[in-house]
Design a protein around this motif. Structure first.
Motif, PDB file in Angstrom:
ATOM      1  N   LEU A 294      19.270  86.082  19.424  1.00  0.00           N
ATOM      2  CA  LEU A 294      20.042  87.073  18.502  1.00  0.00           C
ATOM      3  C   LEU A 294      20.268  87.931  18.083  1.00  0.00           C
ATOM      4  O   LEU A 294      20.719  88.701  18.010  1.00  0.00           O
ATOM      5  CB  LEU A 294      21.637  85.465  18.505  1.00  0.00           C
ATOM      6  CG  LEU A 294      22.606  86.107  17.916  1.00  0.00           C
ATOM      7  CD1 LEU A 294      23.439  86.717  18.466  1.00  0.00           C
ATOM      8  CD2 LEU A 294      23.094  85.052  17.192  1.00  0.00           C
ATOM      9  N   SER A 295      19.545  87.385  16.462  1.00  0.00           N
ATOM     10  CA  SER A 295      19.462  88.365  16.201  1.00  0.00           C
ATOM     11  C   SER A 295      18.346  89.642  16.962  1.00  0.00           C
ATOM     12  O   SER A 295      18.667  91.486  15.923  1.00  0.00           O
ATOM     13  CB  SER A 295      18.182  87.826  15.092  1.00  0.00           C
ATOM     14  OG  SER A 295      18.551  86.955  14.222  1.00  0.00           O
ATOM     15  N   LEU A 296      17.630  89.520  17.601  1.00  0.00           N
ATOM     16  CA  LEU A 296      17.167  90.635  18.507  1.00  0.00           C
ATOM     17  C   LEU A 296      18.157  91.712  19.268  1.00  0.00           C
ATOM     18  O   LEU A 296      18.104  92.420  19.387  1.00  0.00           O
ATOM     19  CB  LEU A 296      15.913  90.407  19.303  1.00  0.00           C
ATOM     20  CG  LEU A 296      14.885  91.552  19.973  1.00  0.00           C
ATOM     21  CD1 LEU A 296      14.015  90.644  20.420  1.00  0.00           C
ATOM     22  CD2 LEU A 296      15.424  91.816  21.609  1.00  0.00           C
ATOM     23  N   ILE A 297      18.638  90.750  20.197  1.00  0.00           N
ATOM     24  CA  ILE A 297      20.299  91.387  20.611  1.00  0.00           C
ATOM     25  C   ILE A 297      20.888  92.774  19.227  1.00  0.00           C
ATOM     26  O   ILE A 297      21.580  93.532  19.889  1.00  0.00           O
ATOM     27  CB  ILE A 297      20.396  90.462  21.391  1.00  0.00           C
ATOM     28  CG1 ILE A 297      19.860  89.968  22.420  1.00  0.00           C
ATOM     29  CG2 ILE A 297      22.010  91.097  22.346  1.00  0.00           C
ATOM     30  CD1 ILE A 297      20.320  88.572  23.390  1.00  0.00           C
ATOM     31  N   ILE A 298      21.619  92.025  18.433  1.00  0.00           N
ATOM     32  CA  ILE A 298      22.016  92.300  17.686  1.00  0.00           C
ATOM     33  C   ILE A 298      21.387  93.434  17.484  1.00  0.00           C
ATOM     34  O   ILE A 298      22.010  94.416  16.839  1.00  0.00           O
ATOM     35  CB  ILE A 298      22.681  91.184  16.125  1.00  0.00           C
ATOM     36  CG1 ILE A 298      23.261  90.650  16.451  1.00  0.00           C
ATOM     37  CG2 ILE A 298      23.474  92.562  15.134  1.00  0.00           C
ATOM     38  CD1 ILE A 298      23.698  89.673  16.142  1.00  0.00           C
TER      39      ILE A 298
ATOM     40  N   PRO B  55      26.214  88.516   0.981  1.00  0.00           N
ATOM     41  CA  PRO B  55      25.676  89.899   0.280  1.00  0.00           C
ATOM     42  C   PRO B  55      24.653  90.427   1.782  1.00  0.00           C
ATOM     43  O   PRO B  55      24.417  91.209   2.362  1.00  0.00           O
ATOM     44  CB  PRO B  55      24.516  89.472  -0.982  1.00  0.00           C
ATOM     45  CG  PRO B  55      25.103  88.934  -1.960  1.00  0.00           C
ATOM     46  CD  PRO B  55      25.832  87.703  -0.932  1.00  0.00           C
ATOM     47  N   SER B  56      24.297  89.059   2.270  1.00  0.00           N
ATOM     48  CA  SER B  56      23.729  88.838   4.084  1.00  0.00           C
ATOM     49  C   SER B  56      24.365  88.378   4.833  1.00  0.00           C
ATOM     50  O   SER B  56      24.743  87.596   4.811  1.00  0.00           O
ATOM     51  CB  SER B  56      22.534  88.531   3.847  1.00  0.00           C
ATOM     52  OG  SER B  56      21.974  87.423   3.403  1.00  0.00           O
ATOM     53  N   PRO B  57      24.200  89.265   5.924  1.00  0.00           N
ATOM     54  CA  PRO B  57      25.434  88.616   7.296  1.00  0.00           C
ATOM     55  C   PRO B  57      25.119  86.855   7.379  1.00  0.00           C
ATOM     56  O   PRO B  57      23.616  86.987   7.471  1.00  0.00           O
ATOM     57  CB  PRO B  57      25.727  89.747   8.085  1.00  0.00           C
ATOM     58  CG  PRO B  57      24.888  90.408   7.519  1.00  0.00           C
ATOM     59  CD  PRO B  57      23.692  90.178   6.456  1.00  0.00           C
ATOM     60  N   ARG B  58      25.615  86.461   8.388  1.00  0.00           N
ATOM     61  CA  ARG B  58      24.976  85.006   8.727  1.00  0.00           C
ATOM     62  C   ARG B  58      24.967  85.646  10.288  1.00  0.00           C
ATOM     63  O   ARG B  58      25.973  85.751  10.890  1.00  0.00           O
ATOM     64  CB  ARG B  58      26.272  84.191   8.281  1.00  0.00           C
ATOM     65  CG  ARG B  58      26.326  83.576   7.414  1.00  0.00           C
ATOM     66  CD  ARG B  58      27.199  82.555   7.036  1.00  0.00           C
ATOM     67  NE  ARG B  58      26.785  81.284   7.346  1.00  0.00           N
ATOM     68  CZ  ARG B  58      26.943  79.674   7.561  1.00  0.00           C
ATOM     69  NH1 ARG B  58      28.404  80.173   6.838  1.00  0.00           N
ATOM     70  NH2 ARG B  58      26.492  78.715   7.989  1.00  0.00           N
ATOM     71  N   ARG B  59      24.358  84.594  10.745  1.00  0.00           N
ATOM     72  CA  ARG B  59      23.674  85.367  12.521  1.00  0.00           C
ATOM     73  C   ARG B  59      23.774  83.140  12.900  1.00  0.00           C
ATOM     74  O   ARG B  59      22.303  83.050  12.216  1.00  0.00           O
ATOM     75  CB  ARG B  59      22.559  85.695  12.640  1.00  0.00           C
ATOM     76  CG  ARG B  59      22.185  86.847  12.378  1.00  0.00           C
ATOM     77  CD  ARG B  59      23.580  87.822  13.355  1.00  0.00           C
ATOM     78  NE  ARG B  59      23.278  89.014  12.373  1.00  0.00           N
ATOM     79  CZ  ARG B  59      24.215  90.553  11.573  1.00  0.00           C
ATOM     80  NH1 ARG B  59      25.032  89.220  11.265  1.00  0.00           N
ATOM     81  NH2 ARG B  59      24.284  91.226  11.412  1.00  0.00           N
TER      82      ARG B  59
ATOM     83  N   LEU C 177      26.861  96.479  12.210  1.00  0.00           N
ATOM     84  CA  LEU C 177      26.727  95.113  12.635  1.00  0.00           C
ATOM     85  C   LEU C 177      26.190  94.733  10.529  1.00  0.00           C
ATOM     86  O   LEU C 177      26.528  93.418  11.147  1.00  0.00           O
ATOM     87  CB  LEU C 177      26.541  94.167  13.793  1.00  0.00           C
ATOM     88  CG  LEU C 177      26.774  94.511  15.123  1.00  0.00           C
ATOM     89  CD1 LEU C 177      25.631  94.274  16.095  1.00  0.00           C
ATOM     90  CD2 LEU C 177      28.336  94.316  15.192  1.00  0.00           C
ATOM     91  N   GLN C 178      25.849  95.451  10.208  1.00  0.00           N
ATOM     92  CA  GLN C 178      25.395  94.781   8.919  1.00  0.00           C
ATOM     93  C   GLN C 178      25.896  94.190   8.006  1.00  0.00           C
ATOM     94  O   GLN C 178      25.760  93.748   7.029  1.00  0.00           O
ATOM     95  CB  GLN C 178      24.645  96.307   8.487  1.00  0.00           C
ATOM     96  CG  GLN C 178      23.565  96.620   9.507  1.00  0.00           C
ATOM     97  CD  GLN C 178      22.888  97.950   8.325  1.00  0.00           C
ATOM     98  OE1 GLN C 178      23.320  98.198   7.180  1.00  0.00           O
ATOM     99  NE2 GLN C 178      21.959  98.279   9.079  1.00  0.00           N
ATOM    100  N   ASN C 179      27.664  94.504   8.441  1.00  0.00           N
ATOM    101  CA  ASN C 179      28.447  93.529   7.343  1.00  0.00           C
ATOM    102  C   ASN C 179      29.771  92.491   7.999  1.00  0.00           C
ATOM    103  O   ASN C 179      30.483  92.574   7.747  1.00  0.00           O
ATOM    104  CB  ASN C 179      29.163  94.923   6.752  1.00  0.00           C
ATOM    105  CG  ASN C 179      30.293  95.615   7.650  1.00  0.00           C
ATOM    106  OD1 ASN C 179      30.065  95.626   8.854  1.00  0.00           O
ATOM    107  ND2 ASN C 179      30.955  96.394   7.238  1.00  0.00           N
ATOM    108  N   GLN C 180      29.248  92.538   9.746  1.00  0.00           N
ATOM    109  CA  GLN C 180      29.453  91.602  10.080  1.00  0.00           C
ATOM    110  C   GLN C 180      28.708  90.212  10.885  1.00  0.00           C
ATOM    111  O   GLN C 180      27.297  89.935  10.835  1.00  0.00           O
ATOM    112  CB  GLN C 180      29.817  91.954  11.455  1.00  0.00           C
ATOM    113  CG  GLN C 180      30.215  93.460  11.586  1.00  0.00           C
ATOM    114  CD  GLN C 180      32.263  92.680  11.271  1.00  0.00           C
ATOM    115  OE1 GLN C 180      31.943  92.645  11.508  1.00  0.00           O
ATOM    116  NE2 GLN C 180      31.931  94.387  10.638  1.00  0.00           N
TER     117      GLN C 180
END
Length: 455
Positions: free
Chosen positions: A333-337, A319-323, A348-351
């Motif tokens: 990484l989360s900030l750049i995404i 349900p929530s993508p992995r980072r 990229l919410q489903n990647q």
């Protein structure tokens, strides 16, 4: 007979409390409060080695300043991290994971110092004399000026130092040494604090360069109170993955040099061998023409290092993508995404996004942001980057590419290794002329950088 007073002391940060608590108020760690008996340690006898002279306040402009004399070893990487060599009378704390090579590095350094005529005393609290000799035979580090003592009693260690008067002292490790008058167990906060104070007085009073080996916690920090890092002159962390042969020696604190320098070593059968050109070593297994692979020019102190950043973006099953990020900050990484989603329109919410720095190196410089963004976009679009491109630049939340420092050194390192094109911030091009034969592309936004790198 008076009743003994007890206290509860946190083994992570040294916080003291009259009662037991499950969670330490100082460092927020759980189950680290250990009961200890309060003792008054008498240290008059231990300070007899220091000459008692009465000092007078002196105006600072009347004090003669002279550069600190240093002992330069044949290990150039160690000299770089220490700021040019070992300062006599300095107290150095070395930390690292078990089996990373701390004892190997110090035994090799001790042998190198004996080559220049220095007398070295190696105190081993975790191994016997024969075990230390076996390691010395494997490293070919035997010398008549290298003395080994297996002892953990601080008073007996001090007697050996008084008799021998060495030029260089190694304590392996500080958690195993205990003071007989302190009733707590070896390795506790009280013991580590008291023993470190004694070795500090010995180093400053006799001018003996002393190295303390410290254990680390499961989070990677040096075990014991944070006061240890304030007492010593230099704090070194020995980093590296156990499954990789490369080791990084990083200075976290250094009163006699820069704290941004790193030394890179390779673990071989003969011990630790210094790496003179780490960029070539990190890029020798780099695949060409593969989506998600980008080369970044990062500065580690005064040294430019070219490292490969790999990204993999794939459809998620959760349900929530992995980072996941290895070698860089997960929050970065989360900030750049988030910037790629908001400013570039990438969904990229489903990647799932996985990022790795090849070679086991840790990069904490903001200049790697642009390379991370290009790697993620390359994997998401399944478009390979140009194999002879080097990228660096800092990304802001509005999608702009900010300038970075030391441009000339980064570009020269890329030119030396055969790269032909550099994508960098346009704001950093002012007041600098690029070398001939190198194509320099200045960008102001992430959109311009992706267009230049991926077309």
């Amino acid at each position: 007979m008076s009743k003994q007073k007890t206290k509860f002391c946190c083994q992570e940060c040294g916080y003291e409390s009259p009662k037991w608590m499950g969670k330490c108020p100082g460092c927020q760690s759980w189950n680290t409060m250990v009961e200890e008996i309060e003792t008054v340690v008498r240290t008059q006898g231990m300070t007899s080695a220091i000459p008692k002279t009465k000092g007078k306040p002196t105006p600072i402009n009347q004090i003669e300043s002279s550069p600190e004399p240093r002992v330069v070893t044949s290990n150039k990487e160690l000299n770089r991290v220490l700021g040019g060599g070992i300062v006599p009378g300095s107290l150095i704390l070395v930390g690292g994971d078990p089996g990373i090579g701390k004892s190997t590095l110090l035994l090799q350094t001790s042998f190198e110092l004996t080559k220049v005529g220095l007398k070295v005393l190696y105190i081993s609290g975790e191994e016997s004399v024969k075990q230390t000799k076996l390691r010395a035979d494997r490293l070919d580090a035997a010398s008549p000026l290298l003395f080994v003592l297996a002892e953990t009693n601080l008073e007996l260690i001090e007697e050996a130092i008084q008799e021998m008067n060495p030029d260089f002292l190694v304590i392996d490790s500080i958690q195993t040494v205990f003071h007989p008058t302190v009733t707590s167990a070896p390795g506790t906060v009280s013991q580590v604090r008291e023993c470190t104070g004694h070795f500090m007085r010995i180093a400053k009073g006799k001018g003996i360069a002393t190295v303390l080996v410290g254990h680390v916690t499961k989070e990677g920090a040096i075990a014991g109170p944070r006061m240890l890092e304030h007492m010593v002159d230099c704090v070194l962390y020995f980093e590296g993955e156990r499954h990789h042969s490369y080791r990084v020696l990083r200075a976290v604190k250094n009163r006699f040099g820069s704290t941004n320098e790193i030394g890179i070593f390779e673990m071989q059968e003969v011990g630790l061998v210094e790496v003179s050109n780490p960029s070539e070593l990190f890029l020798q297994e780099r695949p060409l023409g593969v989506a998600g692979s980008t080369v970044v020019a990062s500065m580690e102190g005064t040294r430019p290092v070219l490292v490969e950043i790999q990204a993999l973006v794939s459809q998620t099953n959760f349900p929530s993508p992995r980072r996941m990020a290895t070698g860089v900050d997960h929050n970065r990484l989360s900030l750049i995404i988030a910037v790629l989603e908001k400013r570039m329109g990438m969904f990229l919410q489903n990647q799932d996004a996985y990022l790795n720095v090849a070679g086991g190196v840790k990069l904490d410089e903001p200049a790697v942001d642009l390379a991370i963004a290009i790697s993620i976009a390359s994997s998401f679009r399944d478009q390979p980057t140009q194999p002879y491109d080097v990228v660096f630049g800092e990304i802001g939340l509005t999608g702009e590419v900010r300038g970075v420092s030391r441009i000339d050194q980064r570009v020269k390192e890329a030119e030396k290794l055969g790269f032909r094109r550099v994508i960098m911030p346009e704001k950093s091009l002012k007041g600098w002329s690029p070398p001939k034969g190198m194509e320099i592309i200045g960008v102001n936004t992430v959109a311009e950088a992706l267009k230049a790198a991926l077309g």
